[in-house]
Design a protein around this motif. Structure first.
Motif, PDB file in Angstrom:
ATOM      1  N   SER A   1       2.415  18.142  -3.886  1.00 58.79           N
ATOM      2  CA  SER A   1       1.155  18.987  -3.098  1.00 58.79           C
ATOM      3  C   SER A   1       0.333  18.736  -4.064  1.00 58.79           C
ATOM      4  O   SER A   1      -0.432  19.248  -3.908  1.00 58.79           O
ATOM      5  N   ASP A   2       0.458  19.134  -5.659  1.00 58.24           N
ATOM      6  CA  ASP A   2      -0.764  19.246  -6.821  1.00 58.24           C
ATOM      7  C   ASP A   2      -0.866  18.238  -7.529  1.00 58.24           C
ATOM      8  O   ASP A   2      -1.742  18.292  -7.928  1.00 58.24           O
ATOM      9  N   SER A   3      -0.175  16.747  -7.156  1.00 55.75           N
ATOM     10  CA  SER A   3       0.029  15.480  -7.830  1.00 55.75           C
ATOM     11  C   SER A   3      -1.590  14.617  -7.652  1.00 55.75           C
ATOM     12  O   SER A   3      -1.708  15.059  -6.387  1.00 55.75           O
ATOM     13  N   ILE A   4      -2.112  14.487  -8.004  1.00 63.58           N
ATOM     14  CA  ILE A   4      -3.541  13.932  -8.413  1.00 63.58           C
ATOM     15  C   ILE A   4      -3.726  12.641  -7.982  1.00 63.58           C
ATOM     16  O   ILE A   4      -2.449  12.255  -8.150  1.00 63.58           O
ATOM     17  N   LEU A   5      -3.725  12.254  -6.560  1.00 55.16           N
ATOM     18  CA  LEU A   5      -3.909  10.420  -6.387  1.00 55.16           C
ATOM     19  C   LEU A   5      -4.840   9.616  -7.279  1.00 55.16           C
ATOM     20  O   LEU A   5      -5.133   8.771  -7.237  1.00 55.16           O
ATOM     21  N   LEU A   6      -6.280  10.242  -6.867  1.00 59.85           N
ATOM     22  CA  LEU A   6      -7.469   9.255  -6.859  1.00 59.85           C
ATOM     23  C   LEU A   6      -7.564   9.628  -8.864  1.00 59.85           C
ATOM     24  O   LEU A   6      -8.231  10.616  -8.476  1.00 59.85           O
ATOM     25  N   GLY A   7      -7.733   8.396  -8.915  1.00 58.31           N
ATOM     26  CA  GLY A   7      -8.276   8.347  -9.889  1.00 58.31           C
ATOM     27  C   GLY A   7      -6.968   8.512 -11.257  1.00 58.31           C
ATOM     28  O   GLY A   7      -6.721   8.429 -12.568  1.00 58.31           O
ATOM     29  N   ALA A   8      -5.904   8.634 -11.197  1.00 60.39           N
ATOM     30  CA  ALA A   8      -4.481   8.504 -11.212  1.00 60.39           C
ATOM     31  C   ALA A   8      -3.606   8.222 -11.391  1.00 60.39           C
ATOM     32  O   ALA A   8      -2.887   8.015 -12.286  1.00 60.39           O
ATOM     33  N   ILE A   9      -3.292   7.422 -10.063  1.00 60.34           N
ATOM     34  CA  ILE A   9      -2.384   6.126 -10.058  1.00 60.34           C
ATOM     35  C   ILE A   9      -2.781   5.211  -9.883  1.00 60.34           C
ATOM     36  O   ILE A   9      -3.577   4.736  -8.753  1.00 60.34           O
ATOM     37  N   PRO A  10      -2.244   3.731 -10.866  1.00 62.39           N
ATOM     38  CA  PRO A  10      -3.367   3.030 -11.062  1.00 62.39           C
ATOM     39  C   PRO A  10      -3.124   2.344  -9.178  1.00 62.39           C
ATOM     40  O   PRO A  10      -3.886   1.898  -8.834  1.00 62.39           O
ATOM     41  N   GLU A  11      -2.160   2.092  -8.848  1.00 62.99           N
ATOM     42  CA  GLU A  11      -1.468   1.929  -7.768  1.00 62.99           C
ATOM     43  C   GLU A  11      -2.609   2.231  -6.345  1.00 62.99           C
ATOM     44  O   GLU A  11      -2.648   1.904  -5.428  1.00 62.99           O
ATOM     45  N   MET A  12      -3.047   3.380  -6.395  1.00 61.16           N
ATOM     46  CA  MET A  12      -4.082   3.941  -5.622  1.00 61.16           C
ATOM     47  C   MET A  12      -5.343   3.729  -5.182  1.00 61.16           C
ATOM     48  O   MET A  12      -5.904   4.090  -5.754  1.00 61.16           O
ATOM     49  N   ASP A  13      -5.682   2.462  -4.882  1.00 61.18           N
ATOM     50  CA  ASP A  13      -6.209   1.676  -4.413  1.00 61.18           C
ATOM     51  C   ASP A  13      -6.531   1.877  -3.027  1.00 61.18           C
ATOM     52  O   ASP A  13      -5.877   2.378  -2.042  1.00 61.18           O
ATOM     53  N   SER A  14      -8.007   0.695  -2.390  1.00 57.39           N
ATOM     54  CA  SER A  14      -8.712   0.631  -0.992  1.00 57.39           C
ATOM     55  C   SER A  14      -6.878   0.215   0.219  1.00 57.39           C
ATOM     56  O   SER A  14      -7.042   1.033   0.921  1.00 57.39           O
ATOM     57  N   MET A  15      -6.494  -0.268  -0.296  1.00 61.75           N
ATOM     58  CA  MET A  15      -5.618  -1.327   0.487  1.00 61.75           C
ATOM     59  C   MET A  15      -4.222   0.134   0.783  1.00 61.75           C
ATOM     60  O   MET A  15      -3.922   0.030   1.358  1.00 61.75           O
ATOM     61  N   ALA A  16      -4.420   1.030  -0.515  1.00 62.89           N
ATOM     62  CA  ALA A  16      -3.233   1.453  -0.167  1.00 62.89           C
ATOM     63  C   ALA A  16      -3.625   2.998   0.498  1.00 62.89           C
ATOM     64  O   ALA A  16      -2.929   3.519   1.303  1.00 62.89           O
ATOM     65  N   VAL A  17      -4.838   3.062   0.306  1.00 68.07           N
ATOM     66  CA  VAL A  17      -5.446   4.158   1.577  1.00 68.07           C
ATOM     67  C   VAL A  17      -5.897   3.548   2.928  1.00 68.07           C
ATOM     68  O   VAL A  17      -4.519   4.191   3.427  1.00 68.07           O
ATOM     69  N   VAL A  18      -5.392   2.680   3.044  1.00 70.15           N
ATOM     70  CA  VAL A  18      -5.097   2.090   4.210  1.00 70.15           C
ATOM     71  C   VAL A  18      -3.545   2.277   5.214  1.00 70.15           C
ATOM     72  O   VAL A  18      -3.478   2.538   5.623  1.00 70.15           O
ATOM     73  N   THR A  19      -3.046   1.550   3.873  1.00 71.03           N
ATOM     74  CA  THR A  19      -0.995   1.574   4.070  1.00 71.03           C
ATOM     75  C   THR A  19      -0.865   3.488   4.169  1.00 71.03           C
ATOM     76  O   THR A  19      -0.365   3.416   5.567  1.00 71.03           O
ATOM     77  N   ILE A  20      -1.340   3.854   3.316  1.00 72.15           N
ATOM     78  CA  ILE A  20      -1.118   5.082   3.657  1.00 72.15           C
ATOM     79  C   ILE A  20      -1.240   6.107   5.191  1.00 72.15           C
ATOM     80  O   ILE A  20      -0.584   6.644   6.190  1.00 72.15           O
ATOM     81  N   ILE A  21      -2.659   5.730   5.761  1.00 76.00           N
ATOM     82  CA  ILE A  21      -3.716   6.519   6.981  1.00 76.00           C
ATOM     83  C   ILE A  21      -2.666   6.165   8.085  1.00 76.00           C
ATOM     84  O   ILE A  21      -1.957   6.306   8.706  1.00 76.00           O
ATOM     85  N   THR A  22      -2.177   4.477   8.031  1.00 71.16           N
ATOM     86  CA  THR A  22      -1.359   4.399   8.898  1.00 71.16           C
ATOM     87  C   THR A  22      -0.263   4.246   8.930  1.00 71.16           C
ATOM     88  O   THR A  22       0.174   4.828  10.062  1.00 71.16           O
TER      89      THR A  22
END
Length: 85
Positions: A26-47
């Motif tokens: 739960s403490d893991s930073i996503l934005l800016g810390a994980i290169p794979e976390m881009d706009s497509m990843a956000v859409v995929t996670i939400i879906t």
């Protein structure tokens, strides 16, 4: 599997990560810390979360703060579940 674990599993799948690459909690930073976390990843996670937990994410609810950490994503899902009850 409890809700936080399901959310973390969805994030692993959306980012094509495994626990050997990154140990997310739960403490893991996503934005800016994980290169794979881009706009497509956000859409995929939400879906994925919408399907897993049967809710609709409204556009005005989605912002950078929601994806700042794994915990902020978990809190969002918990709030959406409570709203359904």
């Amino acid at each position: 599997m409890n809700i936080p674990d399901k959310v973390i599993s969805s994030i692993y799948q959306a980012l094509n990560l495994n626990k050997e690459q990154r140990n997310l909690n739960s403490d893991s930073i996503l934005l800016g810390a994980i290169p794979e976390m881009d706009s497509m990843a956000v859409v995929t996670i939400i879906t994925s979360l919408e399907q897993e937990f049967d809710f609709i994410a409204e556009d005005d609810e989605l912002d950078a703060e929601m994806f700042e950490t794994v915990g902020s994503v978990i809190n969002y899902v918990l709030r959406k579940i409570r709203e359904k009850e």
